[in-house]
Motif scaffolding. Structure first.
Motif, PDB file in Angstrom:
ATOM      1  N   LEU A  59       1.060  -1.254  -0.425  1.00 43.17           N
ATOM      2  CA  LEU A  59      -0.382   0.186  -0.044  1.00 43.17           C
ATOM      3  C   LEU A  59       1.163   1.547  -0.072  1.00 43.17           C
ATOM      4  N   PHE A  60       0.467   2.162  -0.685  1.00 43.03           N
ATOM      5  CA  PHE A  60       0.834   2.957  -0.222  1.00 43.03           C
ATOM      6  C   PHE A  60       0.376   4.496   0.256  1.00 43.03           C
ATOM      7  N   LEU A  61       1.203   5.068   0.843  1.00 39.11           N
ATOM      8  CA  LEU A  61       0.527   5.897   2.249  1.00 39.11           C
ATOM      9  C   LEU A  61       0.122   6.778   2.567  1.00 39.11           C
ATOM     10  N   ASP A  62       0.215   7.776   1.552  1.00 37.42           N
ATOM     11  CA  ASP A  62      -0.533   8.529   0.265  1.00 37.42           C
ATOM     12  C   ASP A  62      -1.671   8.808  -0.104  1.00 37.42           C
ATOM     13  N   ASP A  63      -2.343   6.897  -0.427  1.00 30.69           N
ATOM     14  CA  ASP A  63      -3.608   7.041  -0.781  1.00 30.69           C
ATOM     15  C   ASP A  63      -4.572   7.274   0.795  1.00 30.69           C
ATOM     16  N   TYR A  64      -4.231   6.720   1.809  1.00 38.00           N
ATOM     17  CA  TYR A  64      -4.127   6.877   2.724  1.00 38.00           C
ATOM     18  C   TYR A  64      -3.989   8.636   4.208  1.00 38.00           C
ATOM     19  N   ILE A  65      -3.708   8.885   4.073  1.00 38.76           N
ATOM     20  CA  ILE A  65      -3.304   9.816   4.888  1.00 38.76           C
ATOM     21  C   ILE A  65      -2.873  11.421   4.139  1.00 38.76           C
ATOM     22  N   GLN A  66      -4.076  12.214   4.275  1.00 35.77           N
ATOM     23  CA  GLN A  66      -3.952  13.708   3.990  1.00 35.77           C
ATOM     24  C   GLN A  66      -3.809  14.504   4.534  1.00 35.77           C
ATOM     25  N   GLY A  67      -3.786  14.433   6.379  1.00 36.02           N
ATOM     26  CA  GLY A  67      -3.179  15.051   7.482  1.00 36.02           C
ATOM     27  C   GLY A  67      -2.350  14.346   8.225  1.00 36.02           C
ATOM     28  N   PHE A  68      -1.991  15.864   8.679  1.00 39.53           N
ATOM     29  CA  PHE A  68      -1.258  14.623  10.719  1.00 39.53           C
ATOM     30  C   PHE A  68      -2.047  14.975  11.982  1.00 39.53           C
ATOM     31  N   LEU A  69      -1.532  14.507  12.590  1.00 36.93           N
ATOM     32  CA  LEU A  69      -1.752  14.130  13.913  1.00 36.93           C
ATOM     33  C   LEU A  69      -2.291  15.810  14.621  1.00 36.93           C
ATOM     34  N   SER A  70      -3.392  15.467  14.623  1.00 34.81           N
ATOM     35  CA  SER A  70      -4.047  16.692  15.322  1.00 34.81           C
ATOM     36  C   SER A  70      -4.313  17.180  16.748  1.00 34.81           C
TER      37      SER A  70
END
Length: 218
Positions: A44-55
């Motif tokens: 899997l490619f992480l940027d398919d799932y992650i669009q932001g950082f820990l808030s």
């Protein structure tokens, strides 16, 4: 750990945005080796799932993306995880770092769900593959140390890493150290390669490797 290869699942996470880049090539090589060894694999490619950082979870919700799916449905059930990342400014990519940071939102606090998550995070086999423009071996050591510490924190086994050099897409194949072959071997042996991390109280043999024909435990 179950030694039936077909029931062991290796998750390969690529932290580069390049689908045809050098980190992806390392991940694909590891997947080839794992598949040939009879393992169940997923890349899997992480940027398919992650669009932001820990808030700041006290004041705002987590980013509206697919991270929870990635972490809960893919990472937690995996028996082993190989992290593939380019070296950006002598560290892992932002996508890769966000993967680790965002996990906090799932195990923080009290209650049955954080306890379940923490239990599923432990006891995995972990590996690392890094790609850099520089051949300098020390360029990867900060990332190696970070994954080692994650392994220690989660009572997991850090079984090995591969470091290859290349700048243009796919150039890592020209590295004379043959990192793609090393990644393929890492994938194939992910659940079988010997792992030892002794403490002063650890009972152990005087030999690291059992002699040929010996029945001594590894």
């Amino acid at each position: 750990m179950n030694q039936n290869h077909s029931s062991q699942h290796l998750l390969i996470l690529v932290g580069s945005p390049r689908r045809d880049g050098n980190s992806a090539a390392l991940g694909a090589a590891a997947q080839r080796g794992a598949d040939a060894a009879g393992l169940s694999t997923k890349l899997l490619f992480l940027d398919d799932y992650i669009q932001g950082f820990l808030s700041d979870l006290r004041t705002k919700p987590a980013p509206d993306d697919r991270y929870s799916e990635l972490f809960l449905e893919h990472f937690l059930p995996a028996d082993g995880v190989l992290i593939c990342t380019p070296i950006y400014w002598y560290g892992m990519s932002a996508q890769t770092k966000a993967f680790f940071d965002r996990s906090f939102s799932h195990y923080a606090g009290a209650g049955p769900e954080p306890e379940r998550v923490k239990a599923c995070m432990t006891g995995k086999r972990l590996g690392l593959a890094v790609a850099s423009e520089e051949t300098y071996p020390g360029a990867a050591l900060g990332i190696v140390h970070q994954v080692q510490e994650f392994a220690r924190y989660t009572h997991s086994d850090f079984v090995g890493y591969v470091h290859g050099a290349g700048n243009q897409r796919g150039e890592i194949a020209q590295d004379p150290r043959q990192p793609l072959r090393a990644a393929e071997q890492l994938g194939a042996s992910f659940f079988t390669r010997k792992y030892s991390d002794y403490r002063i109280e650890t009972p152990r043999s005087h030999n690291v490797w059992a002699a040929a024909g010996s029945d001594a435990p590894a």
